[in-house]
Design a protein around this motif. Sequence first.
Motif, PDB file in Angstrom:
ATOM      1  N   SER A 458       0.829  -1.207   0.000  1.00 40.36           N
ATOM      2  CA  SER A 458       0.000   0.000   0.000  1.00 40.36           C
ATOM      3  C   SER A 458       0.866   1.261   0.000  1.00 40.36           C
ATOM      4  CB  SER A 458      -0.939   0.003   1.209  1.00 40.36           C
ATOM      5  OG  SER A 458      -0.194  -0.048   2.415  1.00 40.36           O
ATOM      6  N   GLU A 459       1.986   1.234   0.727  1.00 44.47           N
ATOM      7  CA  GLU A 459       2.883   2.390   0.753  1.00 44.47           C
ATOM      8  C   GLU A 459       3.541   2.608  -0.604  1.00 44.47           C
ATOM      9  OE1 GLU A 459       5.429   1.247   3.933  1.00 44.47           O
ATOM     10  OE2 GLU A 459       4.302   2.339   5.458  1.00 44.47           O
ATOM     11  N   GLN A 461       2.303   1.742  -3.536  1.00 44.56           N
ATOM     12  CA  GLN A 461       1.293   2.263  -4.464  1.00 44.56           C
ATOM     13  C   GLN A 461       0.987   3.730  -4.186  1.00 44.56           C
ATOM     14  OE1 GLN A 461      -1.665  -0.790  -3.676  1.00 44.56           O
ATOM     15  NE2 GLN A 461      -1.286  -1.759  -5.671  1.00 44.56           N
ATOM     16  N   ARG A 462       0.949   4.105  -2.908  1.00 43.48           N
ATOM     17  CA  ARG A 462       0.693   5.505  -2.556  1.00 43.48           C
ATOM     18  C   ARG A 462       1.836   6.405  -3.037  1.00 43.48           C
ATOM     19  NH1 ARG A 462       2.653   8.533   1.242  1.00 43.48           N
ATOM     20  NH2 ARG A 462       3.571   6.741   2.339  1.00 43.48           N
ATOM     21  N   LYS A 463       3.060   5.982  -2.801  1.00 46.79           N
ATOM     22  CA  LYS A 463       4.216   6.791  -3.184  1.00 46.79           C
ATOM     23  C   LYS A 463       4.334   6.883  -4.705  1.00 46.79           C
ATOM     24  CE  LYS A 463       7.424   6.614  -0.176  1.00 46.79           C
ATOM     25  NZ  LYS A 463       8.576   6.196   0.673  1.00 46.79           N
ATOM     26  N   SER A 465       1.895   6.725  -6.779  1.00 44.23           N
ATOM     27  CA  SER A 465       0.828   7.627  -7.219  1.00 44.23           C
ATOM     28  C   SER A 465       1.281   9.078  -7.103  1.00 44.23           C
ATOM     29  CB  SER A 465      -0.432   7.394  -6.373  1.00 44.23           C
ATOM     30  OG  SER A 465      -1.439   8.316  -6.720  1.00 44.23           O
ATOM     31  N   GLN A 466       1.976   9.413  -6.032  1.00 47.98           N
ATOM     32  CA  GLN A 466       2.502  10.771  -5.862  1.00 47.98           C
ATOM     33  C   GLN A 466       3.535  11.102  -6.938  1.00 47.98           C
ATOM     34  OE1 GLN A 466       4.037  10.655  -1.870  1.00 47.98           O
ATOM     35  NE2 GLN A 466       2.074  11.178  -0.922  1.00 47.98           N
TER      36      GLN A 466
END
Length: 615
Positions: A458-459, A461-463, A465-466
């Motif tokens: 999840s981290e 994918q979040r990073k 995305s940024q």
Amino acid sequence: MFEQYHSKHYAVDIGTSSITMAVYNQKLHKNIIIPNGDGKPCTPHDVLAENAFERSEMMKTLFARIRREYRHSIDPYGSLGITMEGLTLTCPADVSEEEKELLKRSAQSAGFHVEALLPEPAAAVLAFLTWNEMTEKKKYYRVVDAGAKTLDFALVETEGRRVTVKAVERAQPGGDGVDRLMMEFYARKLAKEGISLKEDIQMQEALRSKVEEAKISLSSKGIEEDTFVLYSEKDAKSYKMKMTKMEYLVLCGLVQKQFLEAADRFDASVRKLGIGHVDTTVLIGGTNCNPFFSDTFRERYADSRVLGYKEREAAALGAAAYARLVLDEKKELIIENEAARMPQTTKESEESKTVEYLGDRTVVPIQRVNSLGLKNALDSRLLEAYWSLVYAIAELSGEIEVPIRTDREYYAVVNAIIYDYPELGFYWNYGDTRINARYKKDGVDIWRLGLNYNSTKSEVQRKLSQINQTVEQIVDAVTAKTEFQAGNEERQMIIAVYDHLARRFTYSEKKDGKFPDYAPTLECLLHGDGICAGISSAYTYILKKLQIPSMVIIGYGRGYEGHAWNIVQLSDGRFCHLDLTWDLQNFIYQYLLKDDADMAAGRHLWDYRVYPNCR
């Protein structure tokens, strides 16, 4: 002293740019080279380079020259009564029967009798074999003939008293490719002085002679640069020319890369013949006298015995060995030629057979719009390891089996992945990868690797995305302020993104003696600072999003420190270098869309075998 050359049978190798003659010495009991009238082992010529096999008059002139040149060395006063009639000739393995007949007729016109006509690869192998070494056991020899005009590979099989040329492959250029690149290098320097070599033929010929001397000098150990003075009679002015060792090695590397591409094709074709291992590699040809090239082949074929004695003279010495064994001693030795031009096998075709592309089905989407990459330097087995790891990392898998044999192979695959796919390199702790087991599976060496990551799924994918949002913002900003011209959009986008990042980024500062963890990775896009590995990875990632072919190049910069920069492919097919790191915060860019020679002059050094030629 001339009695040492007395024989009924002489051997002549007619290379693409020189002639070599040899004979068996009865007293020394060995084959020796006969020097020409100037005392040199080889006599230069340009007949074959001018398509001589189709021009009988030129061939007749060549053999007349052979008689004239070598008669002086063998019997200068005519007191020994040497007739020089019997010749054993060598010729390329793939010449036609018509060409062979032309050779024989041309030799006869000069008073010679051609007793045997041997394929050069077979003759080269005979130069290294003794009669007692010709056993019933089948052996394979790889002959690498790096001549001036061409590079020839051949596979030779020996079994008993039979020597068979099984296959050949020819590539261009040969060693003269280095001379041509050196001429272009000096021509560019002269052009900056307002001198055009095309308009000064006399100066051009003088430079050609100086280039040969410079090549010999820079090929020597301990020589770091070569300088000479070139005089122009046209403007009555002298020009000091200089080339450093690094610049010379870059030019050699461009030719070396083509050599190794030809070697890849040949070796792949040999495997198609069902031959798994070649026992001995024989290095011949004048270009293999250059340590740069001979060391290249010695390293590549280190798994076999590598021979390279008297590289320029091997074929002539082998022909002399044949003349002694068969013509003098009447021994039975069969030479056969089954050679045919071999079908080419490209890395792309090998890759397509072994790779299944998963695209967006992975946790981290894999974008395959880029045709460039370090993966292009891997063979089919390491490509399998490469793609297996790519998809395992994209899924954040914990363990994977890959077909790897050595640490060197492992790091070649790792480097290719982290620079071809920056979106994987920023969260994969490749330095902490464990080798959980090593074993063989169906005869193939296997490593079972334990993979580690610095973030959860999840981290990651979040990073990511940024990072992608940042890329979109950069592309939007660049597009808004650029007036694109029809037909030139791609080049303008390459320059505009470069300009934007050069103004946006700064070079990371060390804290407590080390750079931030994000500095060498794609994550540096989120912070606005990085080091060369991260900055070049970010630039390639953005161009990938724009479907512009780009890759990171790993090499050395000033002071031989490790360094990374980029190569892009323009819409016209040409490749160019860009070093964004060294152009940060500059307003006049020194490293934007440069060729190999410019980058070498700027103190960049890289492995020329891996990357495209930038002209």
